[in-house]
Design an enzyme around this catalytic site. Structure first.
Site, PDB file in Angstrom:
ATOM      1  N   GLU A  78       0.812  -1.214   0.000  1.00  0.00           N
ATOM      2  CA  GLU A  78       0.000   0.000   0.000  1.00  0.00           C
ATOM      3  C   GLU A  78       0.849   1.270   0.000  1.00  0.00           C
ATOM      4  O   GLU A  78       0.366   2.351   0.348  1.00  0.00           O
ATOM      5  CB  GLU A  78      -0.929   0.010   1.215  1.00  0.00           C
ATOM      6  CG  GLU A  78      -1.885  -1.163   1.308  1.00  0.00           C
ATOM      7  CD  GLU A  78      -2.920  -1.210   0.187  1.00  0.00           C
ATOM      8  OE1 GLU A  78      -2.803  -0.434  -0.791  1.00  0.00           O
ATOM      9  OE2 GLU A  78      -3.845  -2.031   0.298  1.00  0.00           O
ATOM     10  N   HIS A  97      -2.767   2.893   8.376  1.00  0.00           N
ATOM     11  CA  HIS A  97      -3.778   2.110   7.649  1.00  0.00           C
ATOM     12  C   HIS A  97      -4.009   0.812   8.408  1.00  0.00           C
ATOM     13  O   HIS A  97      -3.053   0.109   8.740  1.00  0.00           O
ATOM     14  CB  HIS A  97      -3.303   1.800   6.235  1.00  0.00           C
ATOM     15  CG  HIS A  97      -4.124   0.754   5.535  1.00  0.00           C
ATOM     16  ND1 HIS A  97      -5.491   0.851   5.383  1.00  0.00           N
ATOM     17  CD2 HIS A  97      -3.766  -0.437   4.964  1.00  0.00           C
ATOM     18  CE1 HIS A  97      -5.940  -0.218   4.738  1.00  0.00           C
ATOM     19  NE2 HIS A  97      -4.913  -1.013   4.485  1.00  0.00           N
ATOM     20  N   HIS A  99      -7.046  -2.630   9.107  1.00  0.00           N
ATOM     21  CA  HIS A  99      -8.293  -3.316   8.774  1.00  0.00           C
ATOM     22  C   HIS A  99      -9.118  -3.444  10.051  1.00  0.00           C
ATOM     23  O   HIS A  99      -9.597  -4.519  10.403  1.00  0.00           O
ATOM     24  CB  HIS A  99      -8.009  -4.691   8.170  1.00  0.00           C
ATOM     25  CG  HIS A  99      -7.332  -4.637   6.836  1.00  0.00           C
ATOM     26  ND1 HIS A  99      -7.070  -5.763   6.099  1.00  0.00           N
ATOM     27  CD2 HIS A  99      -6.865  -3.595   6.089  1.00  0.00           C
ATOM     28  CE1 HIS A  99      -6.464  -5.426   4.963  1.00  0.00           C
ATOM     29  NE2 HIS A  99      -6.325  -4.111   4.939  1.00  0.00           N
ATOM     30  N   TYR A 118     -20.302  14.056  18.185  1.00  0.00           N
ATOM     31  CA  TYR A 118     -19.584  15.300  17.892  1.00  0.00           C
ATOM     32  C   TYR A 118     -18.097  15.098  17.608  1.00  0.00           C
ATOM     33  O   TYR A 118     -17.461  15.926  16.954  1.00  0.00           O
ATOM     34  CB  TYR A 118     -19.780  16.318  19.013  1.00  0.00           C
ATOM     35  CG  TYR A 118     -19.050  16.007  20.309  1.00  0.00           C
ATOM     36  CD1 TYR A 118     -17.706  16.358  20.480  1.00  0.00           C
ATOM     37  CD2 TYR A 118     -19.701  15.371  21.359  1.00  0.00           C
ATOM     38  CE1 TYR A 118     -17.035  16.078  21.651  1.00  0.00           C
ATOM     39  CE2 TYR A 118     -19.035  15.089  22.542  1.00  0.00           C
ATOM     40  CZ  TYR A 118     -17.701  15.436  22.690  1.00  0.00           C
ATOM     41  OH  TYR A 118     -17.037  15.155  23.848  1.00  0.00           O
ATOM     42  N   HIS A 160     -12.523  -2.852   2.434  1.00  0.00           N
ATOM     43  CA  HIS A 160     -11.083  -2.912   2.722  1.00  0.00           C
ATOM     44  C   HIS A 160     -10.773  -2.543   4.176  1.00  0.00           C
ATOM     45  O   HIS A 160     -10.515  -3.419   4.988  1.00  0.00           O
ATOM     46  CB  HIS A 160     -10.352  -1.983   1.739  1.00  0.00           C
ATOM     47  CG  HIS A 160      -8.864  -2.084   1.760  1.00  0.00           C
ATOM     48  ND1 HIS A 160      -8.073  -1.718   0.685  1.00  0.00           N
ATOM     49  CD2 HIS A 160      -7.995  -2.463   2.716  1.00  0.00           C
ATOM     50  CE1 HIS A 160      -6.803  -1.902   0.985  1.00  0.00           C
ATOM     51  NE2 HIS A 160      -6.721  -2.344   2.231  1.00  0.00           N
ATOM     52  N   TYR A 213      -9.302  24.162  21.987  1.00  0.00           N
ATOM     53  CA  TYR A 213      -8.610  23.124  22.744  1.00  0.00           C
ATOM     54  C   TYR A 213      -7.337  22.648  22.046  1.00  0.00           C
ATOM     55  O   TYR A 213      -6.573  21.873  22.606  1.00  0.00           O
ATOM     56  CB  TYR A 213      -9.525  21.912  22.948  1.00  0.00           C
ATOM     57  CG  TYR A 213     -10.614  22.127  23.966  1.00  0.00           C
ATOM     58  CD1 TYR A 213     -10.317  22.174  25.326  1.00  0.00           C
ATOM     59  CD2 TYR A 213     -11.932  22.268  23.580  1.00  0.00           C
ATOM     60  CE1 TYR A 213     -11.312  22.364  26.271  1.00  0.00           C
ATOM     61  CE2 TYR A 213     -12.939  22.477  24.526  1.00  0.00           C
ATOM     62  CZ  TYR A 213     -12.639  22.513  25.859  1.00  0.00           C
ATOM     63  OH  TYR A 213     -13.620  22.704  26.782  1.00  0.00           O
TER      64      TYR A 213
END
Length: 223
Positions: A78, A97, A99, A118, A160, A213
């Site tokens: 990837e 990344h 799964h 939120y 994916h 914040y």
């Protein structure tokens, strides 16, 4: 490599091990990259994290010979979307990344995550989009991910998994965990009858509060 680069490589590996130990990922399916000067450091392909050492990570130039790499092992399959995100989004210092189970479940149904909580504002807007499907490791998948990430710092990948990036590896990992939390909350809400979605105005209010914040500066548009 110098001590600082070795430390970053070790931090990448430690986070890979943690995301598997925590259930955020499994096996060798996920990958992590980080910006190091004008290069990208990325986990190698099909290598168990428990057996990984700092010198085993691949190093790739951010500019120049696209896809070139240095190291004893080839980079993750990837590498394209990791490299393309770091090239297109200068605010990105690290890309995660995974799964993750709930993110992947929603991605399998090709659902975006709406503003059911939120905390979605931490990702830059009122939704976390689901990128269109393309085979793993392809230029098409990278292009789809970049489109879904426009104005956002995370997305789902259809059938994916998920991607999150941040201004540091620590922040990228935090966002990955928060994204999986949102996905689990949304999944559970769907099971008990559906979710009440916050309005765009309510999310804008949250975005403004987050700036105070220091939690999230709005992601810059994709190049």
């Amino acid at each position: 490599m110098d001590a600082d680069e070795r430390a970053l490589r070790a931090e990448i590996i430690a986070n890979c091990r943690w995301m598997n130990d925590s259930g955020l990922n499994a096996g060798t399916s996920g990958n992590i990259s980080a910006r190091w000067g004008d290069r990208m450091l990325i986990t190698p392909s099909a290598t168990p994290y428990a057996a990984m050492a700092p010198e085993m990570l691949a190093s790739m130039p951010l500019e120049g010979d696209y896809g070139a790499w240095e190291g004893p092992l080839k980079p993750s399959t990837e590498w394209r979307f990791h490299l393309d995100i770091l090239r297109a989004r200068p605010e990105a210092r690290a890309v995660v990344h995974t799964h993750a189970p709930y993110c992947s479940a929603l991605a399998i149904t090709r659902r975006e995550i709406p503003a059911v909580h939120y905390m979605i504002a931490a990702f830059g807007g009122a939704t976390v989009r689901c990128a269109e499907y393309a085979p793993f490791g392809t230029a098409a998948l990278s292009a789809n991910a970049l489109a879904a990430l426009e104005g956002r710092c995370a997305c789902l990948l259809a059938n994916h998994g998920m991607i999150a990036f941040g201004p540091s590896l620590e922040k990228a990992m935090w966002l990955a965990v928060e994204l999986e939390t949102l996905a689990r909350q949304y999944h559970n809400a769907l099971l008990i009858g559906g979710a009440v979605v916050l309005s765009d105005a309510q999310i804008e209010e949250t975005l403004a509060a987050f700036k105070g914040y220091g939690l999230q500066d709005p992601p810059e548009p994709a190049a």
